[in-house]
Design an enzyme around this catalytic site. Structure first.
Site, PDB file in Angstrom:
ATOM      1  N   GLY A 139     -52.891 124.855  21.882  1.00  0.00           N
ATOM      2  CA  GLY A 139     -53.133 126.290  21.803  1.00  0.00           C
ATOM      3  C   GLY A 139     -54.571 126.722  21.905  1.00  0.00           C
ATOM      4  N   PRO A 176     -53.447 119.130  23.213  1.00  0.00           N
ATOM      5  CG  PRO A 176     -55.508 118.134  23.701  1.00  0.00           C
ATOM      6  CD  PRO A 176     -54.241 117.942  22.898  1.00  0.00           C
ATOM      7  N   GLY A 177     -53.750 121.199  26.130  1.00  0.00           N
ATOM      8  CA  GLY A 177     -53.438 121.269  27.551  1.00  0.00           C
ATOM      9  C   GLY A 177     -54.448 122.140  28.263  1.00  0.00           C
ATOM     10  NE  ARG A 178     -54.125 128.609  27.905  1.00  0.00           N
ATOM     11  CZ  ARG A 178     -53.349 129.344  28.693  1.00  0.00           C
ATOM     12  NH1 ARG A 178     -53.836 129.805  29.834  1.00  0.00           N
ATOM     13  NH2 ARG A 178     -52.104 129.623  28.348  1.00  0.00           N
ATOM     14  NE  ARG A 183     -52.436 131.372  33.156  1.00  0.00           N
ATOM     15  CZ  ARG A 183     -53.455 132.129  32.767  1.00  0.00           C
ATOM     16  NH1 ARG A 183     -54.434 132.432  33.594  1.00  0.00           N
ATOM     17  NH2 ARG A 183     -53.505 132.582  31.527  1.00  0.00           N
ATOM     18  CB  CYS A 233     -42.590 140.577  50.999  1.00  0.00           C
ATOM     19  SG  CYS A 233     -41.971 142.198  51.456  1.00  0.00           S
ATOM     20  CD  GLU A 234     -41.395 140.249  44.997  1.00  0.00           C
ATOM     21  OE1 GLU A 234     -41.443 141.251  44.271  1.00  0.00           O
ATOM     22  OE2 GLU A 234     -40.331 139.663  45.293  1.00  0.00           O
ATOM     23  CE1 TYR A 262     -48.896 125.539  30.807  1.00  0.00           C
ATOM     24  CE2 TYR A 262     -51.071 126.235  30.100  1.00  0.00           C
ATOM     25  CZ  TYR A 262     -49.893 125.552  29.858  1.00  0.00           C
ATOM     26  OH  TYR A 262     -49.724 124.880  28.677  1.00  0.00           O
TER      27      TYR A 262
END
Length: 437
Positions: free
Chosen positions: A255, A290-292, A329, A361-362, A390
């Site tokens: 986190g 931990p990741g991010r 994201r 196309c969004e 991510y």
């Protein structure tokens, strides 16, 4: 809201990224234009030495706090084998949330005993895999999962080491979609139910309860939510021991947030201090996931300007060849990422507000609105910063767009770590029933 950070401010906070007067934007001493020239755009680039430096900073913070903490990298943040291999060489284990991630971690050389299997919905096949390879710990997220794991372990004559994941009902103060420790979130077991379930786990065959786990969310920028969650866990450890239960480990989750724009971020030292103050003296082994924090700043997404669509009395649309199918994201969370030209000449142009969008196309396919950027033209190339977490893992082939290539840069050299697949690969495994032929 404060004005967006300038180019100098963005680079000043990212020592691994620099603008060379001749070579242009550099990551880990590699000119990014060299990667874009060779592989085209869009292309993901990850800095191996930045990964090493961040891992060492994190591990050093725990040493300074006199805490023995095992680090299990959260594979979901970026699961490329090269990334896993770099972190494994530094001493990291893995935190996985699927059978596929477990197999990836093993393929990268991470030992089963250094793997923690988390996740709210593990299938029987995934649990059998974890039991079979004897992962170090399975974080159980419900009473129902605990019963299933007991039966599956008994069926193969194994005893599984488990921790109960606690939902402490703590608001992490981050985005609603990445908060995981509040009552009503799908993750973990209500903290009030832990004493009863821990005792039941000890009575079930095939299980060995060894401790508790907690993870309250992602991109946390303050120490208070960690302290509150860890204090709740410390109280539960005390209550369990008073009831005669054996508790030897606490998995503190992940986190720890990063600075994407100019928001405050929490240092590893501050996290270590929160762990030291709440859990340091209760006689448990500590772990973290931990990741991010490890991988986000180590990655960039390179893109080219397809065209600049002018508007009357409004900022222009800068249309990139990267899109929401590459980097989701901003569309999913409204997240902010710095955008920097690769060319040193382009970086010196006058700045003006612009909307940066993709070709999908969004309406939601965008990266920035009213962003103050140097004037860009078709053919210019940019780096979207802090996309190592991510980013590529959430990519899709929406609009029949092949996945972007990937490269790893490392101390002045670089290599392709995923080639751009041909568009025909998108339907290579599809079949048409005979009656439609």
């Amino acid at each position: 809201m404060h004005p967006d950070p300038t180019l100098d401010e963005l680079l000043g906070r990212r020592p691994h990224v620099s603008m060379h007067a001749v070579s242009g934007l550099m990551l880990d001493d590699v000119p990014l234009r060299a990667v874009a020239d060779a592989l085209g755009t869009p292309v993901w680039v990850t800095g191996a030495d930045t990964l090493r430096a961040r891992y060492r900073e994190l591990a050093g913070a725990f040493r300074e706090a006199a805490l023995a903490v095992s680090v299990h990298y959260a594979v979901k943040a970026n699961d490329h084998l090269a990334v896993l291999r770099v972190l494994q060489a530094e001493g990291a284990g893995a935190d996985v949330v699927s059978g596929g991630e477990l197999r990836r971690a093993l393929a990268a050389g991470i030992s089963p005993g250094s793997i923690v299997f988390s996740g709210v919905g593990k299938s029987d096949d995934e649990l059998r895999l974890a039991i079979g390879v004897e992962v170090g710990q399975i974080n159980v997220e419900s009473a129902e999962e605990m019963l299933r794991l007991s039966a599956l372990s008994v069926a193969v004559g194994r005893v599984s080491r488990i921790a109960l994941r606690v939902n402490p009902d703590i608001d992490a103060g981050s985005h609603d979609k990445i908060s995981t420790g509040r009552r009503g979130d799908k993750f973990g077991i209500d903290h009030r139910d832990i004493p009863m379930l821990y005792a039941e786990a000890g009575r079930l065959p095939g299980l060995r309860p060894v401790g508790l786990a907690v993870h309250i969310g992602s991109q946390i920028a303050a120490a208070a939510p960690f302290r509150h969650a860890f204090a709740r866990i410390a109280g539960l450890v005390g209550a369990l021991r008073e009831a005669g239960e054996h508790v030897e480990t606490v998995d503190c989750g992940g986190g720890l947030g990063v600075c994407y724009r100019d928001e405050g971020s929490l240092s590893p030292r501050a996290l270590a201090g929160a762990m030291r103050a709440t859990l340091g003296d209760i006689g448990v082994r500590l772990a973290i996931e931990p990741g991010r924090w490890l991988v986000a700043p180590a990655g960039v997404l390179l893109a080219s300007v397809l065209l600049v669509k002018r508007q009357q009395r409004a900022p222009p649309f800068i249309v990139l060849d990267a899109a929401m199918n590459d980097l989701l994201r901003p569309s999913l969370y409204g997240s902010w990422h710095g955008i920097v030209p690769l060319s040193p000449a382009a970086a010196l142009r006058p700045v003006a507000p612009a909307h940066v969008v993709g070709p999908v196309c969004e309406t939601g396919d965008g990266f920035a609105r009213d962003r103050m950027l140097p004037t860009l033209a078709a053919g210019d190339r940019v780096a979207i910063l802090d996309t190592g977490a991510y980013g590529s893992v959430m990519s899709s082939t929406y609009n029949a767009r092949p996945l972007a290539a990937q490269a790893l840069v490392d101390r002045g050299r670089w290599a392709t770590i995923r080639a751009r697949p041909p568009v025909e690969a998108l339907w290579r495994d599809e079949t048409v029933p005979d009656w439609l032929a």
